[in-house]
Design a protein around this motif. Structure first.
Motif, PDB file in Angstrom:
ATOM      1  N   LYS A  41       3.222  54.569  97.485  1.00 46.29           N
ATOM      2  CA  LYS A  41       4.402  54.593  98.344  1.00 46.29           C
ATOM      3  C   LYS A  41       5.340  53.459  97.944  1.00 46.29           C
ATOM      4  CE  LYS A  41       2.156  56.729 102.343  1.00 46.29           C
ATOM      5  NZ  LYS A  41       1.863  56.611 103.789  1.00 46.29           N
ATOM      6  N   GLN A  42       6.451  53.839  97.362  1.00 47.79           N
ATOM      7  CA  GLN A  42       7.454  52.877  96.939  1.00 47.79           C
ATOM      8  C   GLN A  42       8.739  53.095  97.726  1.00 47.79           C
ATOM      9  OE1 GLN A  42       7.435  50.326  94.729  1.00 47.79           O
ATOM     10  NE2 GLN A  42       5.247  50.589  94.343  1.00 47.79           N
ATOM     11  N   GLN A  43       9.332  52.026  98.198  1.00 44.67           N
ATOM     12  CA  GLN A  43      10.599  52.120  98.908  1.00 44.67           C
ATOM     13  C   GLN A  43      11.737  52.307  97.901  1.00 44.67           C
ATOM     14  OE1 GLN A  43      11.479  48.769 101.358  1.00 44.67           O
ATOM     15  NE2 GLN A  43      13.262  49.716 102.331  1.00 44.67           N
ATOM     16  N   ARG A  44      12.557  53.289  98.169  1.00 45.47           N
ATOM     17  CA  ARG A  44      13.642  53.601  97.236  1.00 45.47           C
ATOM     18  C   ARG A  44      14.730  52.545  97.343  1.00 45.47           C
ATOM     19  NH1 ARG A  44      18.357  56.718  97.333  1.00 45.47           N
ATOM     20  NH2 ARG A  44      17.995  57.214  99.523  1.00 45.47           N
ATOM     21  N   VAL A  45      15.094  51.982  96.196  1.00 46.43           N
ATOM     22  CA  VAL A  45      16.145  50.978  96.116  1.00 46.43           C
ATOM     23  C   VAL A  45      17.402  51.660  95.591  1.00 46.43           C
ATOM     24  CG1 VAL A  45      16.856  48.786  95.095  1.00 46.43           C
ATOM     25  CG2 VAL A  45      14.456  49.165  95.700  1.00 46.43           C
ATOM     26  N   ARG A  46      18.490  51.520  96.316  1.00 44.47           N
ATOM     27  CA  ARG A  46      19.733  52.197  95.950  1.00 44.47           C
ATOM     28  C   ARG A  46      20.413  51.504  94.775  1.00 44.47           C
ATOM     29  NH1 ARG A  46      21.594  56.202  98.950  1.00 44.47           N
ATOM     30  NH2 ARG A  46      20.810  56.531 101.062  1.00 44.47           N
ATOM     31  N   PHE A 240       7.337  54.074  77.932  1.00 46.81           N
ATOM     32  CA  PHE A 240       8.641  54.586  78.332  1.00 46.81           C
ATOM     33  C   PHE A 240       9.591  53.399  78.513  1.00 46.81           C
ATOM     34  CE2 PHE A 240       5.873  58.027  79.369  1.00 46.81           C
ATOM     35  CZ  PHE A 240       6.631  59.181  79.256  1.00 46.81           C
ATOM     36  N   ILE A 241      10.876  53.663  78.376  1.00 47.03           N
ATOM     37  CA  ILE A 241      11.873  52.628  78.611  1.00 47.03           C
ATOM     38  C   ILE A 241      12.048  52.470  80.119  1.00 47.03           C
ATOM     39  CG2 ILE A 241      14.279  51.979  78.307  1.00 47.03           C
ATOM     40  CD1 ILE A 241      14.277  53.426  75.687  1.00 47.03           C
ATOM     41  N   ILE A 242      11.767  51.276  80.620  1.00 46.63           N
ATOM     42  CA  ILE A 242      11.809  51.010  82.059  1.00 46.63           C
ATOM     43  C   ILE A 242      12.920  50.011  82.340  1.00 46.63           C
ATOM     44  CG2 ILE A 242      10.550  50.033  84.012  1.00 46.63           C
ATOM     45  CD1 ILE A 242       8.011  51.136  82.888  1.00 46.63           C
ATOM     46  N   ASN A 243      13.801  50.382  83.258  1.00 50.41           N
ATOM     47  CA  ASN A 243      14.913  49.538  83.671  1.00 50.41           C
ATOM     48  C   ASN A 243      15.057  49.670  85.175  1.00 50.41           C
ATOM     49  OD1 ASN A 243      17.193  47.956  83.808  1.00 50.41           O
ATOM     50  ND2 ASN A 243      18.576  49.585  83.127  1.00 50.41           N
ATOM     51  N   PHE A 244      14.512  48.732  85.909  1.00 51.74           N
ATOM     52  CA  PHE A 244      14.500  48.823  87.366  1.00 51.74           C
ATOM     53  C   PHE A 244      15.903  48.606  87.932  1.00 51.74           C
ATOM     54  CE2 PHE A 244      10.109  49.368  88.083  1.00 51.74           C
ATOM     55  CZ  PHE A 244       9.423  48.599  87.149  1.00 51.74           C
ATOM     56  N   PRO A 245      16.201  49.239  89.066  1.00 54.09           N
ATOM     57  CA  PRO A 245      17.528  49.051  89.693  1.00 54.09           C
ATOM     58  C   PRO A 245      17.685  47.643  90.233  1.00 54.09           C
ATOM     59  CG  PRO A 245      16.095  50.338  91.120  1.00 54.09           C
ATOM     60  CD  PRO A 245      15.358  50.178  89.821  1.00 54.09           C
ATOM     61  N   GLN A 331       7.562  56.574  92.398  1.00 53.92           N
ATOM     62  CA  GLN A 331       6.647  55.605  91.808  1.00 53.92           C
ATOM     63  C   GLN A 331       7.176  55.044  90.488  1.00 53.92           C
ATOM     64  OE1 GLN A 331       2.681  57.235  91.493  1.00 53.92           O
ATOM     65  NE2 GLN A 331       3.010  58.545  93.274  1.00 53.92           N
ATOM     66  N   HIS A 332       8.160  55.721  89.907  1.00 53.61           N
ATOM     67  CA  HIS A 332       8.679  55.324  88.590  1.00 53.61           C
ATOM     68  C   HIS A 332      10.201  55.190  88.680  1.00 53.61           C
ATOM     69  CE1 HIS A 332       4.703  56.242  86.890  1.00 53.61           C
ATOM     70  NE2 HIS A 332       4.732  57.309  87.678  1.00 53.61           N
ATOM     71  N   GLN A 333      10.649  54.273  89.524  1.00 57.15           N
ATOM     72  CA  GLN A 333      12.084  54.070  89.696  1.00 57.15           C
ATOM     73  C   GLN A 333      12.717  53.362  88.506  1.00 57.15           C
ATOM     74  OE1 GLN A 333      13.423  52.813  93.655  1.00 57.15           O
ATOM     75  NE2 GLN A 333      11.334  53.025  94.402  1.00 57.15           N
ATOM     76  N   GLY A 334      11.907  52.806  87.622  1.00 58.88           N
ATOM     77  CA  GLY A 334      12.457  52.217  86.413  1.00 58.88           C
ATOM     78  C   GLY A 334      12.831  53.249  85.368  1.00 58.88           C
ATOM     79  N   ILE A 335      12.317  54.477  85.488  1.00 55.48           N
ATOM     80  CA  ILE A 335      12.613  55.554  84.535  1.00 55.48           C
ATOM     81  C   ILE A 335      13.647  56.508  85.109  1.00 55.48           C
ATOM     82  CG2 ILE A 335      11.621  57.398  83.133  1.00 55.48           C
ATOM     83  CD1 ILE A 335       8.928  55.991  83.352  1.00 55.48           C
ATOM     84  N   PHE A 336      13.502  56.849  86.382  1.00 56.40           N
ATOM     85  CA  PHE A 336      14.396  57.801  87.032  1.00 56.40           C
ATOM     86  C   PHE A 336      15.069  57.130  88.233  1.00 56.40           C
ATOM     87  CE2 PHE A 336      10.502  60.027  85.631  1.00 56.40           C
ATOM     88  CZ  PHE A 336      11.026  60.748  84.576  1.00 56.40           C
TER      89      PHE A 336
END
Length: 464
Positions: A41-46, A240-245, A331-336
């Motif tokens: 469970k990950q909180q979505r960061v805008r 994968f290329i990960i870039n967190f918001p 769970q993968h907000q750094g990719i999508f």
């Protein structure tokens, strides 16, 4: 006193539950394991850059509906009263279409008919040029559309997809309006179209797989990263290329979990996994990462590297994707990035983060550039917004002040809207000369024509 010591029904129920414990129920989970080290469970960061992008997309969808409606009318123009009636079938409220048209003067031209003396609406010259450029981009990318459709069918575990599902997502994948003929039927060496006898639904089947097309976009990115930046081959092999918001908090243990997940091997989305045993925990972890690679490849096949979650759900069964796609992707907000803007929270749009930089596509194509021109026309505004809403009234000889006001409104309207110039080539409906129609057809405002071929209305019905 008797009521105070009278036992209630809840006491009896609790005693019965303690004496008779419930029988265990076996729950069969889905193929995806719940034991991954990444928190579930990950909180979505805008990310406001993507959300602002979707706010413009919301206006683009309405503009496209009205453009198709206007182009379907005789002489490609429609009166204000008829526009309000027909737009209600497209989801507009009463008088909403008229107000919406006035907000975008670079796309819609509102003018007064020289004969009927009522307001009409048509597309501007800039809008016609943008539509022509987008159609030319569609035709120029027919070969790329064929390749994208072949790769999309190769991602399916059955080798075929529903024609209706592909038709709904044709705009995202860059397929033309007549893709059933120009892409499928014109290339029988690649595709076969058949109909199911029971469901009466049409399906697209891949004739033969091409191993050269079975290379994912992320594999090319890894190779480029390894050649340009170098590094440990073991860490880059399955990464994968990960870039967190901005604002996404990553702790020490979360970074360790991401590092372990990046090194986890998985099966390629183009690989047939029907012969593998999925009962082990290691196989389920590989299938989880394969689902991420599958969605990554679907987004890579789109024109703008984005697609709605509802459209991906159409391919969930044939591509072995999990049921709760939204929770799975969070769970993968750094990719999508999942944006809920654009349709009052009812639409979820998935962006591929590595493909964008500051709200723009890093590797744009001709079709993307043509669509961005429409977005630029939407963001442009009229220089003088004070006279945006103009009321045309009849001249009254009995009241001198009404006559003066009408002359002033007429002068404002001539400055605000593009004046209809009378030419000697065209003829009006009553025989007067006008440049509104070159085919000699009259504009009958009482005629009731339906807006055929509206794919967006059927699409919204399927999503809802």
């Amino acid at each position: 006193m008797h009521k105070l010591f009278q036992p209630s029904n809840r006491v009896f129920k609790s005693i019965s539950r303690s004496l008779h414990p419930p029988t265990p129920v076996l729950v069969f989970l889905q193929d995806f394991s719940q034991s991954t080290s990444i928190p579930k469970k990950q909180q979505r960061v805008r990310d406001h850059g993507y959300d602002n992008y979707m706010e413009i997309e919301k206006k683009i969808r309405k503009v496209l509906k009205l453009q198709e409606l206007i182009l379907s009318q005789p002489n490609s123009m429609v009166s204000s009263a008829r526009l309000d009636n027909l737009s209600r079938r497209l989801g507009f409220k009463q008088f909403e279409a008229g107000r919406f048209v006035l907000k975008f003067p670079h796309i819609f031209d509102v003018f007064e008919h020289p004969v009927q003396r009522i307001l009409y609406c048509r597309l501007t010259r800039k809008a016609h040029i943008q539509i022509q450029q987008e159609n030319e981009a569609f035709m120029a990318q027919i070969d790329d559309s064929v390749t994208r459709l072949r790769k999309l069918l190769m991602l399916s575990n059955t080798g075929w997809l529903g024609l209706e599902h592909v038709r709904i997502a044709r705009r995202e994948f860059g397929f033309p309006e007549d893709f059933e003929y120009s892409v499928i039927l014109k290339h029988p060496q690649f595709f076969r179209l058949f109909e199911d006898k029971e469901s009466k639904s049409k399906y697209i089947e891949l004739v033969e797989k091409d191993l050269e097309l079975g290379v994912c976009a992320i594999e090319k990115v890894r190779e480029n990263e390894y050649r340009t930046k170098g590094g440990d081959a073991e860490n880059i092999r399955f990464s994968f290329i990960i870039n967190f918001p901005p604002g996404f908090k990553t702790g020490k243990y979360y970074k360790i979990a991401i590092w372990k997940w990046q090194r986890l091997p998985y099966w390629s989305p183009y690989e047939d996994v029907s012969g593998y045993d999925m009962r082990s925990l290691e196989a389920q972890k590989r299938m989880e990462k394969r689902a991420i690679a599958m969605i990554h490849e679907i987004l890579s096949l789109t024109v703008e590297k984005k697609i709605s979650l509802e459209r991906i759900a159409h391919f969930r069964i044939t591509m072995n994707l999990p049921k709760k796609l939204k929770d799975f992707l969070l769970q993968h907000q750094g990719i999508f990035y999942i944006s809920t803007r654009g349709n009052y929270g009812k639409l979820h749009t998935i962006f591929l983060r590595e493909a964008y930089n500051k709200g723009e596509l890093i590797e744009p194509n001709e079709l993307y550039m043509a669509r961005r021109k429409l977005a630029k026309l939407i963001t442009l505004r009229r220089p003088n917004m004070d006279h945006e809403f103009v009321y045309h009234r009849r001249e009254s000889a009995s009241n001198h002040f009404d006559k003066v006001d009408f002359d002033q409104v007429k002068m404002v309207s001539e400055k605000s809207w593009n004046e209809v110039k009378v030419s000697s080539n065209g003829q009006g409906c009553d025989g007067s000369e006008s440049d509104l129609g070159s085919d000699g057809e009259c504009c009958d405002i009482d005629e009731e024509d339906d807006c055929h071929g509206n794919a967006e209305v059927e699409e919204n019905k399927l999503i809802d």
